[in-house]
Design an enzyme around this catalytic site. Structure first.
Site, PDB file in Angstrom:
ATOM      1  N   HIS A  30     -16.600  -3.560   4.653  1.00 46.01           N
ATOM      2  CA  HIS A  30     -15.675  -3.451   3.522  1.00 46.01           C
ATOM      3  C   HIS A  30     -15.917  -4.485   2.434  1.00 46.01           C
ATOM      4  O   HIS A  30     -15.092  -4.651   1.545  1.00 46.01           O
ATOM      5  CB  HIS A  30     -14.210  -3.494   3.996  1.00 46.01           C
ATOM      6  CG  HIS A  30     -13.906  -2.418   4.989  1.00 46.01           C
ATOM      7  ND1 HIS A  30     -13.814  -1.099   4.613  1.00 46.01           N
ATOM      8  CD2 HIS A  30     -13.740  -2.452   6.332  1.00 46.01           C
ATOM      9  CE1 HIS A  30     -13.578  -0.381   5.699  1.00 46.01           C
ATOM     10  NE2 HIS A  30     -13.546  -1.178   6.753  1.00 46.01           N
ATOM     11  N   GLU A  75      -4.484  11.624   8.608  1.00 42.06           N
ATOM     12  CA  GLU A  75      -5.042  11.587   7.266  1.00 42.06           C
ATOM     13  C   GLU A  75      -6.251  12.509   7.220  1.00 42.06           C
ATOM     14  O   GLU A  75      -6.946  12.671   8.213  1.00 42.06           O
ATOM     15  CB  GLU A  75      -5.505  10.145   7.010  1.00 42.06           C
ATOM     16  CG  GLU A  75      -5.438   9.705   5.585  1.00 42.06           C
ATOM     17  CD  GLU A  75      -5.803   8.231   5.461  1.00 42.06           C
ATOM     18  OE1 GLU A  75      -4.913   7.411   5.232  1.00 42.06           O
ATOM     19  OE2 GLU A  75      -6.998   7.917   5.623  1.00 42.06           O
ATOM     20  N   ARG A  80      -6.311  -7.391 -11.088  1.00 39.45           N
ATOM     21  CA  ARG A  80      -7.039  -8.599 -11.512  1.00 39.45           C
ATOM     22  C   ARG A  80      -8.380  -8.197 -12.083  1.00 39.45           C
ATOM     23  O   ARG A  80      -8.743  -7.023 -12.069  1.00 39.45           O
ATOM     24  CB  ARG A  80      -7.279  -9.487 -10.303  1.00 39.45           C
ATOM     25  CG  ARG A  80      -8.029  -8.722  -9.216  1.00 39.45           C
ATOM     26  CD  ARG A  80      -8.480  -9.613  -8.087  1.00 39.45           C
ATOM     27  NE  ARG A  80      -8.690  -8.850  -6.870  1.00 39.45           N
ATOM     28  CZ  ARG A  80      -9.778  -8.168  -6.560  1.00 39.45           C
ATOM     29  NH1 ARG A  80     -10.782  -8.113  -7.400  1.00 39.45           N
ATOM     30  NH2 ARG A  80      -9.888  -7.505  -5.441  1.00 39.45           N
ATOM     31  N   LYS A 119       0.800  -1.232   0.000  1.00 38.96           N
ATOM     32  CA  LYS A 119       0.000   0.000   0.000  1.00 38.96           C
ATOM     33  C   LYS A 119       0.836   1.288   0.000  1.00 38.96           C
ATOM     34  O   LYS A 119       0.499   2.241  -0.703  1.00 38.96           O
ATOM     35  CB  LYS A 119      -0.966   0.014   1.197  1.00 38.96           C
ATOM     36  CG  LYS A 119      -1.945  -1.153   1.223  1.00 38.96           C
ATOM     37  CD  LYS A 119      -2.844  -1.224  -0.017  1.00 38.96           C
ATOM     38  CE  LYS A 119      -3.464  -2.600  -0.193  1.00 38.96           C
ATOM     39  NZ  LYS A 119      -3.328  -3.148  -1.554  1.00 38.96           N
TER      40      LYS A 119
END
Lengths: 504, 168
Positions: A235, A200, A292, A116
């Site tokens: 999620h 953040e 993908r 990430k």
């Protein structure tokens, strides 16, 4: 040129890939675990090879056995689908080292995007927007105040080592900062033995919008519009649509360009998806790249008319993209509902068992990508997704109404499914307005269980059905009992005949 | 034959009987025009109730009926009205209220037991946390009551349908 493709997957996605191969005139080889020996994907393929026990770590995750199966079947390419080994760079290398074509991106791109922080740095080089933030040990809050002012409040404090919401604080104004950092840091220290926190920008009701890209090995890369996947639970995406009700032409173009840049930054080839968080002012920030084919790829296929799996195979063969960015037109609106073997009225608890009876919806604008048929078993070992129901409409509202119609036609008996939950969402005013966020389920349905709304007539019919079933059952049993009593004459006759010694 | 059927807090008195070859039907004393066609599979049938069409699927499970109609699954408690009357007279309560076994909906592992024997619980309160399909799931109490017996312990693996907690 590829002649036979081995599909290293199961369920609906294996069938999706088999279909694309057959349309291209390619042969297919499937793999299956013990519990899947009778599965729908095994029935749909030309060839099928067993690769081990039911647990995925002993079958669908065994790269060595899958390559062995490819050799045995004479396949010259491997398509990984999604999940299992699809984002495993080591497996991609094994496939290529075995002299087979890997229908997926280069392993280096998988690796880079899988990390990430490295992904964030990589896309930033090409000025793709990321969620503003920074990580450092904050011993004196006052030293970071300027940096936070640049990001702008509200901000989110996250534990660097964390997860699961521990050590997380939302800070709305500068005067809350000091106490929030202290609290988050001490919480993080006790939970993870690491007090470092990360700052953040906080996006209050974020939307999940992603861009589908296609990239060939000749340096051509195009974007195929966006999908909005804001309806999520823990999620996990539940409902996806294309185009996004939020995006306008300007945003679509900007995001498309950012996604192509993100793909270029890692030398991407094949189909991929760049995920963004967006706010309601149409600002968007890079989240991650999925290297993908996505579960929700059909909605893009429905609005662009492009078969993404066939494109993947052509790209893997080394062909140049036949499409240019200007060829991509978005027509109408498509929605996908993920039909899972879960019980929405009981915290989405997985439901396993046998599908006793099964009937799919059809008719105008309906597409079903299913991994099951009547009699299929839903095993405990794998993902609970059993089918994807998609509808297309000229407008978003038509796609929604069509989805409601298709959901009511869909009949799956034997396991609990999310069909009823989807109907409830399709009727929800906020959903119909396109007023979406990743908090949608929490906000509108509160707790973890979602009560189904029931039509009085259907409830009454269900009561009648149970009584009729019992009534006919008791009559049937009575008849059987009488039949048994009647047959005693035969028994006596036979035993008399035996006594007489005449067998015939 | 007359049944009392209960689901979702509603109660129906349903009379079913043969009138010649046909099945006659009354719901709460109101006669209904009824047509019933059974498929090759006896669990599946088409019912026309006052010409409203229902393609339904029925099966028995733990003394109840699972009915799927229009893509929804319903759990129906249905029994002979006479039995129901006896229950009422004897003060045994309704069949629906007697569901007291909380069973494992799938094979898995008990992660935590949240309530102990003798504790009061209200409907919807968590009793046991189970892990299956790599997810933790909370099993909730189906009704208000008291925990009569806890049959499992932490880290115990259980089979589908195994009784975990018995309510009093």
């Amino acid at each position: 040129m590829i002649k036979k493709v081995l599909i290293a997957n199961r369920g609906e996605i294996a069938i999706r890939i088999i279909r694309a191969c057959h349309e291209l005139g390619l042969r297919t080889a499937a793999v299956f675990s013990d519990v899947d020996s009778n599965a729908f994907h095994v029935r749909m393929t030309d060839q099928a090879i067993g690769i081990g026990p039911s647990s995925s770590s002993e079958s669908y995750l065994r790269g060595d056995r899958i390559i062995e199966a490819a050799k045995k079947s004479g396949a010259d390419a491997i398509h990984p689908g999604y999940g299992f080994l699809a984002e495993n760079a080591g497996f991609a290398r094994m496939v290529m080292d075995a002299g087979l074509v890997w229908i997926g991106p280069p392993p280096e791109a998988i690796e880079l995007m899988g990390d990430k922080l490295a992904a964030r740095r990589s896309v930033q080089k090409l000025n793709v927007p990321v969620v503003p933030g920074f990580q450092k040990e904050i011993d004196d809050v006052n030293r970071v105040r300027d940096e936070i002012d640049k990001i702008g409040y509200p901000i989110l404090i996250k534990a660097a080592a964390g997860g699961g919401g521990k050590g997380m604080r939302i800070v709305k104004s500068p005067d809350e900062l000091e106490s929030a950092v202290k609290a988050a840091s001490s919480e993080a220290k006790s939970a993870f033995a690491d007090g470092r926190v990360y700052i953040e920008k906080y996006i209050p009701s974020p939307r999940h919008i992603e861009i589908q890209i296609l990239s060939d090995s000749h340096g051509n890369c195009i974007s195929l519009g966006e999908r909005e996947c804001s309806i999520q639970r823990r999620h996990q995406k539940l409902i996806e649509e294309a185009p996004s009700p939020l995006a306008d032409e300007t945003m679509r173009e900007k995001m498309g360009k950012a996604a192509v840049d993100a793909a270029r930054s890692c030398g991407y080839v094949n189909a991929g998806t760049v995920e963004f968080l967006a706010d309601n002012d149409r600002n968007f920030y890079f989240l991650e790249m999925n290297t993908r084919l996505q579960v929700e790829h059909p909605v893009t296929e429905l609005v662009t008319g492009i078969d993404l799996v066939k494109e993947q195979i052509r790209i893997a063969e080394g062909a140049e993209l036949s499409l240019r960015q200007n060829d991509i037109q978005i027509r109408g609106h498509a929605i996908e509902c993920r039909v899972c073997a879960e019980d929405p009225s009981n915290s989405f608890m997985p439901s396993t068992g046998q599908i006793r009876s099964y009937r799919e919806p059809s008719g105008p604008g309906v597409r079903v990508d299913s991994g099951v048929i009547e009699g299929s078993r839903v095993p405990i070992y794998y993902d609970p997704l059993i089918a994807k129901l998609c509808t297309w409409g000229g407008t978003r509202l038509e796609a929604i109404e069509r989805m409601k119609r298709a959901l009511s036609e869909y009949c799956i008996c034997g396991v609990s499914t999310t069909l009823g939950f989807h109907e409830t969402v399709m009727d929800h005013p906020a959903f119909r307005r396109g007023d979406l966020s990743t908090h949608f389920i929490e906000e509108h349905f509160g707790g973890s269980s979602i009560p189904a709304e029931d039509d009085d007539d259907i409830v009454e019919a269900a009561a009648v059905a149970a009584c009729i079933f019992d009534f006919l059952d008791s009559k049937r049993l009575a008849t059987v009992a009488m039949g048994a009593a009647g047959s005693r004459w035969k028994t006596v006759g036979r035993s008399e005949a035996l006594k007489r010694g005449s067998g015939k | 034959m007359t049944y009392v059927a209960r689901l979702l807090g509603r109660e129906y008195v349903i009379t079913v009987d043969y009138i010649g070859e046909r099945i006659g039907l009354e719901i709460n004393g109101r006669p209904i025009e009824f047509k019933h066609t059974q498929g090759r599979n006896r669990h599946r049938c088409l019912m026309l109730l006052d010409s409203n069409s229902y393609d339904v699927e029925v099966s028995r499970q733990n003394g109840r009926f699972l009915v799927t109609a229009h893509g929804r699954e319903f759990e129906v408690f249905a029994e002979d009205q006479r039995l129901d009357t006896i229950r009422k007279v004897a003060g045994l309560g309704y069949a629906t209220d007697q569901q007291s076994d909380v069973r494992a909906p799938m094979p898995g592992l008990v992660v935590r037991v949240l309530k102990q024997t003798g504790e009061r619980v209200s409907k919807g309160e968590g009793l046991v946390i189970m892990e299956a399909m790599k997810m933790e799931n909370e099993l909730k109490s189906p009704r208000d009551g008291e925990v009569g017996e806890v049959l499992v312990t932490t880290r115990q693996s259980v089979e589908k349908g195994e009784c975990l907690v018995r309510l009093k």
